[in-house]
Design a protein around this motif. Structure first.
Motif, PDB file in Angstrom:
ATOM      1  N   LEU A   6       0.818  -1.172  -0.097  1.00 23.34           N
ATOM      2  CA  LEU A   6       0.047  -0.180   0.054  1.00 23.34           C
ATOM      3  C   LEU A   6       0.924   0.944  -0.170  1.00 23.34           C
ATOM      4  O   LEU A   6       1.780   1.312   0.736  1.00 23.34           O
ATOM      5  CB  LEU A   6      -0.780   0.010   1.264  1.00 23.34           C
ATOM      6  N   HIS A   7       0.811   2.182  -0.942  1.00 21.02           N
ATOM      7  CA  HIS A   7       1.437   3.606  -0.775  1.00 21.02           C
ATOM      8  C   HIS A   7       0.257   4.426  -0.556  1.00 21.02           C
ATOM      9  O   HIS A   7      -0.542   4.562  -1.146  1.00 21.02           O
ATOM     10  CB  HIS A   7       1.952   3.501  -2.363  1.00 21.02           C
ATOM     11  N   PHE A   8       0.551   5.641   0.233  1.00 22.05           N
ATOM     12  CA  PHE A   8       0.081   6.677   0.567  1.00 22.05           C
ATOM     13  C   PHE A   8       0.849   7.866   0.056  1.00 22.05           C
ATOM     14  O   PHE A   8       1.838   7.748   0.521  1.00 22.05           O
ATOM     15  CB  PHE A   8      -0.404   6.606   2.108  1.00 22.05           C
ATOM     16  N   GLN A  55      -9.996   4.397  -2.714  1.00 18.11           N
ATOM     17  CA  GLN A  55      -9.749   2.868  -2.784  1.00 18.11           C
ATOM     18  C   GLN A  55      -8.758   2.483  -2.012  1.00 18.11           C
ATOM     19  O   GLN A  55      -8.558   1.459  -1.316  1.00 18.11           O
ATOM     20  CB  GLN A  55      -9.443   2.315  -4.203  1.00 18.11           C
ATOM     21  N   SER A  56      -7.483   3.379  -2.264  1.00 18.89           N
ATOM     22  CA  SER A  56      -6.213   3.163  -1.509  1.00 18.89           C
ATOM     23  C   SER A  56      -6.380   3.365  -0.011  1.00 18.89           C
ATOM     24  O   SER A  56      -5.866   2.454   0.917  1.00 18.89           O
ATOM     25  CB  SER A  56      -5.080   4.035  -2.056  1.00 18.89           C
ATOM     26  N   THR A  57      -7.244   4.177   0.392  1.00 22.38           N
ATOM     27  CA  THR A  57      -7.337   4.624   1.830  1.00 22.38           C
ATOM     28  C   THR A  57      -8.229   3.764   2.486  1.00 22.38           C
ATOM     29  O   THR A  57      -7.921   3.391   3.551  1.00 22.38           O
ATOM     30  CB  THR A  57      -7.770   6.067   1.915  1.00 22.38           C
TER      31      THR A  57
END
Length: 116
Positions: A6-8, A55-57
């Motif tokens: 996961l990349h934020f 979606q990522s969060t």
């Protein structure tokens, strides 16, 4: 090998935090300057970019199951606010007491097994 990470992007994350979740209490976590920068950034984002951030969060790490939607996150934030600082401290204390009991039990079982 299937590797997932996961990349934020912190800029996108803060913009989502403040403007999409619209959690007023979260604004207290950020400086006015950062909020102004995020407002400008958020206004340049299109729906596809916002959906990708959501979606990522809301995704659970690969080891977990399911995912969240912003309504459930808002509800969870509201619950934390309702608990207040004292309620959160009491919950943490109860959790830690339970963990200490489990740790002591495991240590006792391990020590007994080592003697046997």
């Amino acid at each position: 090998m299937n590797i997932q990470i996961l990349h934020f992007d912190s800029i996108d994350f803060v913009a989502y935090d403040i403007f999409f979740l619209r959690a007023q209490m979260l604004k207290k976590s950020y400086s006015e300057t950062l909020i102004e920068q995020e407002y400008a950034h958020f206004n340049t984002m299109n729906d596809a970019q916002i959906n990708l951030i959501e979606q990522s969060t809301m995704a659970v790490p690969p080891s977990g199951e399911g995912s969240y939607i912003h309504e459930s996150i808002r509800a969870a934030i509201a619950e934390f606010i309702e608990l207040g600082e004292q309620g959160l401290r009491e919950n943490l204390s109860a959790f830690l007491q339970e963990m200490v009991q489990v740790a002591e039990l495991v240590a006792t079982v391990n020590n007994f097994g080592a003697r046997g």
